[in-house]
Design an enzyme around this catalytic site. Structure first.
Site, mmCIF file in Angstrom:
data_model
loop_
_atom_site.group_PDB
_atom_site.id
_atom_site.type_symbol
_atom_site.label_atom_id
_atom_site.label_comp_id
_atom_site.label_asym_id
_atom_site.label_seq_id
_atom_site.Cartn_x
_atom_site.Cartn_y
_atom_site.Cartn_z
ATOM 1 N N LYS A 78 0.861 -1.196 0.000
ATOM 2 C CA LYS A 78 0.000 0.000 0.000
ATOM 3 C C LYS A 78 0.891 1.237 0.000
ATOM 4 O O LYS A 78 1.878 1.298 0.757
ATOM 5 C CB LYS A 78 -0.894 -0.023 1.250
ATOM 6 C CG LYS A 78 -1.949 1.084 1.284
ATOM 7 C CD LYS A 78 -2.824 0.992 2.534
ATOM 8 C CE LYS A 78 -3.959 1.994 2.522
ATOM 9 N NZ LYS A 78 -4.814 1.888 3.719
ATOM 10 N N SER A 158 -9.800 2.126 2.569
ATOM 11 C CA SER A 158 -8.848 2.822 1.725
ATOM 12 C C SER A 158 -7.843 1.910 1.024
ATOM 13 O O SER A 158 -7.223 2.324 0.055
ATOM 14 C CB SER A 158 -8.072 3.843 2.554
ATOM 15 O OG SER A 158 -7.243 3.187 3.496
ATOM 16 N N SER A 182 -10.256 0.106 6.814
ATOM 17 C CA SER A 182 -9.570 0.212 5.527
ATOM 18 C C SER A 182 -8.911 -1.065 5.028
ATOM 19 O O SER A 182 -8.518 -1.141 3.874
ATOM 20 C CB SER A 182 -8.511 1.318 5.586
ATOM 21 O OG SER A 182 -9.126 2.572 5.428
#
Lengths: 493, 95, 484
Positions: A78, A158, A182
């Site tokens: 990420k 997210s 997330s």
């Protein structure tokens, strides 16, 4: 090639160990998959050269007999994790060109264990969002579509890029971070496994901060076994993070051998939220049945302050974010909009560098901390947190884990909720309480909606009891026995 | 709590985010909506509740007083939009 | 001591409180492992934590905590076993994270006391409100370029103790005495070097004025004054400014001001015009700071003798005047020097020489007692010569001057220059006879009752003897001769 990209983490490790293939071969297959899937917009930065170099080094180590716990496994990271010398953006314009001169502890742990980096995945800007649509680099597309429907769906957020990368077989596994859901919400939307560990379990050092008291890194994988292997590598005490907890990291995979027989599973009635579709409720019931069938005891519990977790979260998280994001000022890194005066340079840089959702949260956070409102908002929210934590503590006196749905709905369409912040925030209504209490939470794929989209169940555990959480997840995974995977429509496109 | 234009302008200034005048009313409505939704917390009696300080049930851990860092000026300045003579450079500040 | 100022409408009283920022003596910074040393090349003592880089986290330095506790104990203050670090949010070029980590609601040290040593040995108590730990900011240089400012983060993150006094002071002199006393306590403790020129001790000065007995007036804060002299000047200026405004019918606006030492005046700070809203909240990157009883106890047991205790002991053990003692204890090295000199010697004489001739000589050359050109042993040697009547006090002053210049032993100088005191009765009588013979008229006046002329004769005899005659013997013999 598709054989390589269909491998789970544990299967890949076995194949590598047996010498069936090399890390370079495995990595090359994934590099190609990443390149063929650009239409999904899962990556902000692809690092194919670095990936192949790391893979070659891994093969050399393996030949020399040095084999780490994730030796040779290609991962997606990420883009909230700082990676030394590699562009790190948090999917924000304001971090334009930022190449950290340091490595996050979690990614350093992964590289130390032999893993390989394929690239940096797209996310909601600064991890603020539940659909990946707030990214400066554009939304990520969920590899899943309703059968017979070409409408693009969000992967959740997210960690939408990481979830998509894992679901679309672009990476064997990925890192995520979870502040209010997330990891778990995109895992549920993409039919993957996502584990948010106990707060303090994974170091936050080198992860771009959103809300420091809530942020936790965790693994995103295709199976519970994979999550168990990766969790062990990511976790661990770090003296560079004052909130890191010095407690031994168990062999989670070994712990999976134990069944759930005799475990007491709590079902909190407050998670049956208004307007929750019947199919979500049905899935939840199904989960209870599966666990009962596996020998667990299912019992009703009450977490009375559940409904207040989300509004309290929207005080605490923006408040911390408004302070954490003050460092993005155009002075030491990232974007600068030139101006004659310092104050003007700040205001112009931050207006241009932050997207609408980030600006909105910074303003909310600034407001709730400002003179005269601090007690009414921030202190109130922290008191609510105490009540939420107390609810869980009390519940865990009589149960070993808690089962709930992960999300109130399946994945929705791109653009469907962008105009209504509060309805977007409601995506996290079932995941946020776990962050507010700092507990471990897992989303495990449990079925498909009527429309053929993945749905997840959430398992919540006691502090630092990820082992039990994973065991319960494994029982659900085994019982659900899902074989479906998204069709690779993006390859043709 | 409903935010007016002036309040939004004030917090935007505190947060150092330029907001064009014409965007203030829309932003005020949006933020007011969020705050109104947050205000459901008012129905919870928290008069006898201590605010949570951390979910980590521990106290601050100490680092020893050793010089273990620094001496890396180039790395510190490497990402700076503007630097000169070993300094970060910013538009003139008037004290 | 006059403590009131006179204005057109009568007398005014100043009310002064001080906030001192004292740099904690430590090798590394409060929350990072970068060095704290003064004067390094720009940005060479900066960790990524200090630079506020994304994802960087603070970890507290044990020694900085211990130094704060040590200081708290030295100020006889309450140590708070649990304290909390908060973020103070504001934007400034030399504040990399956009917030300063400080302690707002729960500081590590609570109420304490400082005893001021005033002129004439008087003392006065000033309350300490609190002491808390916080990070220093970096430094902005504004004179390198016409359109930009240069930022150096070497100081960013260095540990400071903010020590806040009660508004207990009433004169600029008291403020000066407070700073001197606080500085000596910090130096005795080894928790801050107190070097104001290098900025390791800075004061924010709160000043207001009121009619005696009236409630406190509106105060102005004069920021970052970096010498005791400037603090006193700034207070005098600011109090007068406020009195003039009030007496002209105006009101004082609460504001932050800057002292311009060149012009000798305070002025409003432009950059601080906006009312600040610091949005304090507990730093979520840190946990509560807990100081265990055991640590407090072990620090308490290791505390050195502090200025007030030393003062009491010097008065008690050496019988020297309170004022001399309070001058000596300001710097531990001065007191040590005195004790080295006084050991086995006349302590009052020793105190006179140390606080008198020696300190005057040091002041003139701007030296510290630690690099005194005359060592304690050598000054002791000089005092020995006075005590055993080898030389007179007057001659000793000449010898002292030569010692300053040459660094030689007092004894050697006395021998070399033939300054040994004359105690031979016959020789002194000879000089007296000669003086009386040469001043027959004065002798007649004396004998007719003008007693005051005795001093004249003493002076003449001493002069003729080149100052070497023993003054007591001269007195005794002269009295006899004059009597006839």
């Amino acid at each position: 090639m598709s054989a390589f990209t269909d491998l789970t983490l544990t299967a890949a490790l076995e194949g590598l160990a047996k010498g069936d293939f090399t890390s370079v071969e495995l990595t090359r297959a994934h590099v190609e998959a990443v390149e063929a899937a650009r239409g999904l917009n899962a990556f902000v930065t692809e690092t194919p050269d670095q990936a192949l170099k790391m893979a070659a080094e891994s093969d050399t180590r393996r030949k020399a007999g040095t084999v780490g716990l994730m030796e040779g496994v290609p991962l997606a990271i990420k883009d909230l994790f700082c990676t030394k010398g590699v562009l790190t953006t948090a999917s924000s314009h304001i971090l334009d060109g930022f190449k950290p001169p340091y490595e996050s502890t979690v990614t350093a742990n992964l590289w130390k264990a032999g893993a390989v980096m394929l690239g940096k995945t797209n996310l909601d800007e600064f991890a603020m969002g539940s659909s990946n649509e707030t990214s400066y680099y554009g939304g990520v597309v969920n590899p899943w579509r309703k059968p017979g429907d070409n409408k693009n769906l969000v992967p959740g957020g997210s960690s939408g890029g990481s979830a998509t990368a894992v679901a679309a077989r672009l990476a064997i596994a990925a890192t995520g971070t979870d502040t209010g859901g997330s990891i778990r919400q995109p895992a549920a939307f993409t039919g993957t496994v996502g584990l948010k560990p106990t707060y303090g379990r994974c170091s936050r050092f080198g992860i771009v901060a959103f809300a420091s008291s809530l942020d936790q890194a965790g693994p995103m994988t295709r199976t519970i076994d994979d999550a168990a292997v990766m969790m062990r590598v990511m976790a661990g005490f770090d003296d560079k993070d004052s909130t890191s907890v010095d407690i031994a990291v168990p062999d989670y995979r070994a712990d999976l051998a134990q069944s759930v027989k005799g475990l007491r599973i709590g079902i909190p009635k407050e998670y049956r939220v208004d307007g929750m579709p019947a199919e979500i409720d049905a899935l939840w019931q199904q989960g209870m049945e599966w666990l009962k069938a596996a020998g667990a005891e299912v019992k009703d519990i009450s977490l009375p302050h559940t409904q207040y977790a989300l509004p309290a979260y929207y005080i605490v998280a923006p408040a911390e974010a408004s302070s954490n994001l003050a460092r993005y000022d155009g002075v030491r890194f990232g974007l600068r909009v030139p101006a004659d005066e310092l104050a003007d340079m700040y205001a112009q840089t931050r207006a241009a560098g932050f997207g609408a959702e980030v600006r909105r949260r910074i303003l909310i956070g600034t407001y709730v901390l400002s003179a005269g409102y601090y007690d009414a908002y921030y202190v109130k929210a922290q008191k609510i947190r105490t009540l939420i934590l107390n609810d869980f503590t009390k519940a865990f006196e009589s149960v070993d884990a808690i089962l709930t749905p992960t999300t109130p709905t399946a994945a929705f369409g791109l653009g469907d909720k962008v105009d209504d912040p509060v309805s977007m925030y409601l995506n996290d209504v079932l995941t946020v309480p776990v962050n507010m209490a700092g507990l471990p939470g897992l989303s495990v794929p449990a079925g498909l909606s009527k429309e053929g989209l993945p749905l997840g169940l959430q398992v919540i555990g006691k502090p630092f009891d990820e082992s039990t959480v994973l065991r319960v997840g494994k029982a659900i995974e085994d019982a659900a026995a899902l074989k479906q995977k998204p069709e690779a429509w993006w390859r043709a496109a | 709590m409903s935010l007016d234009k002036a309040t939004v302008a004030h917090i935007a200034k505190l947060a150092r985010i330029a907001v064009p005048e014409q965007d203030l009313p829309g932003l005020a409505t949006e933020l007011s909506g969020i705050l109104k939704w947050i205000e459901q917390l008012d129905s919870v009696d928290t008069s006898k509740v201590e605010p949570l300080s951390s979910v980590v049930n521990a106290t601050l851990r100490f680092r020893e007083d050793n010089i273990t860092d620094g001496g890396q000026r180039d790395a510190v300045l490497a990402n700076a939009p503007v630097s000169a003579q070993g300094f970060f450079v910013v538009p003139k500040v008037v004290e | 001591m006059a403590t009131l100022l006179h204005g057109a409408t009568g007398e005014w009283e100043m009310v002064i409180g001080l906030e001192v920022h004292a740099q904690v003596t430590s090798k590394a910074k409060l929350f990072s492992g970068a060095a704290t040393e003064f004067g390094a090349e720009p940005n060479t003592q900066v960790s990524f934590v200090d630079a506020g880089m994304p994802g960087m986290l603070p970890v507290i330095n044990r020694v900085c905590v211990e130094q704060a506790v040590r200081t708290g104990l030295g100020l006889k203050a309450q140590i708070n076993k649990v304290s909390v670090f908060d973020r103070k949010n504001y934007f400034y070029a030399d504040l990399p994270a956009g917030y300063q980590i400080s302690q707002y609601l729960q500081p590590i040290v609570g109420k304490g006391t400082i005893i001021l040593d005033l002129a004439g040995g008087e003392t006065r108590e000033v309350g300490i409100t609190r002491l808390h730990l916080e990070q220093d900011a970096g430094k902005s240089l504004h004179d390198q370029d016409p359109s930009s400012s240069f930022v150096d983060l070497n100081r960013a993150g260095v540990a400071l103790m903010e020590i806040v006094s009660e508004p207990d002071m009433r004169t600029a002199e008291e403020a000066g005495a407070y700073l001197r006393k606080l500085r000596s306590i910090l130096r005795y403790l080894g928790t801050c070097d107190g070097n104001m020129e290098q900025g390791s001790m800075r004061a924010d000065v709160n000043v207001s004025v009121r009619k005696p007995g009236a409630p406190f007036g509106t105060r102005c804060e004069i920021k970052n004054v970096n010498s005791i002299r400037y603090v006193q000047q700034a207070i005098e200026y600011e109090a007068r400014r406020q009195i003039d405004i009030i007496e002209d019918g105006g009101t004082i606006k609460q504001e932050t001001r800057l002292y311009d030492a060149r012009k000798g005046e305070t002025r409003s700070m432009r950059s601080k015009e906006d009312a600040h809203d610091y949005r304090y909240f507990p730093d979520p990157d840190l946990l509560p700071l807990v100081v265990q009883d055991g640590l407090i106890k072990s620090i308490a047991e290791s505390l050195p003798e502090l200025p007030d205790e030393k003062k009491a002991r010097l008065v008690r053990d050496y019988g020297i005047p309170l004022y001399d003692a309070s001058v000596l204890i300001l710097e531990k090295e001065r007191a040590d020097f005195f004790e080295a000199v006084a050991k086995g010697r006349d302590s009052k004489l020793s105190a006179n020489w140390v606080t008198g001739e020696l300190f005057a000589a040091l002041n003139k050359t701007g030296r510290d007692v630690t690099d005194s050109p005359i060592s304690a042993a050598k000054l002791g040697g000089l005092i020995d010569l006075i005590s055993d009547n080898t030389i007179s006090g007057r001659i000793a002053k000449d010898v002292f001057e030569i010692m300053l210049e040459t660094g030689k032993d007092a004894g050697a100088i006395v021998e070399e220059k033939g300054l040994r005191q004359v105690t031979d009765t016959g020789a002194i009588e000879g000089v007296i006879d000669a003086v009386l013979a040469a001043n027959a008229d004065k002798l007649a006046e004396y004998r007719s009752g003008k007693d005051k002329l005795f001093g004249f004769f003493v002076g003449q005899v001493m002069k003729q003897s080149g100052g070497k005659a023993n003054p007591a013997l001269v007195n005794e013999l002269l009295k006899k001769k004059l009597a006839g």
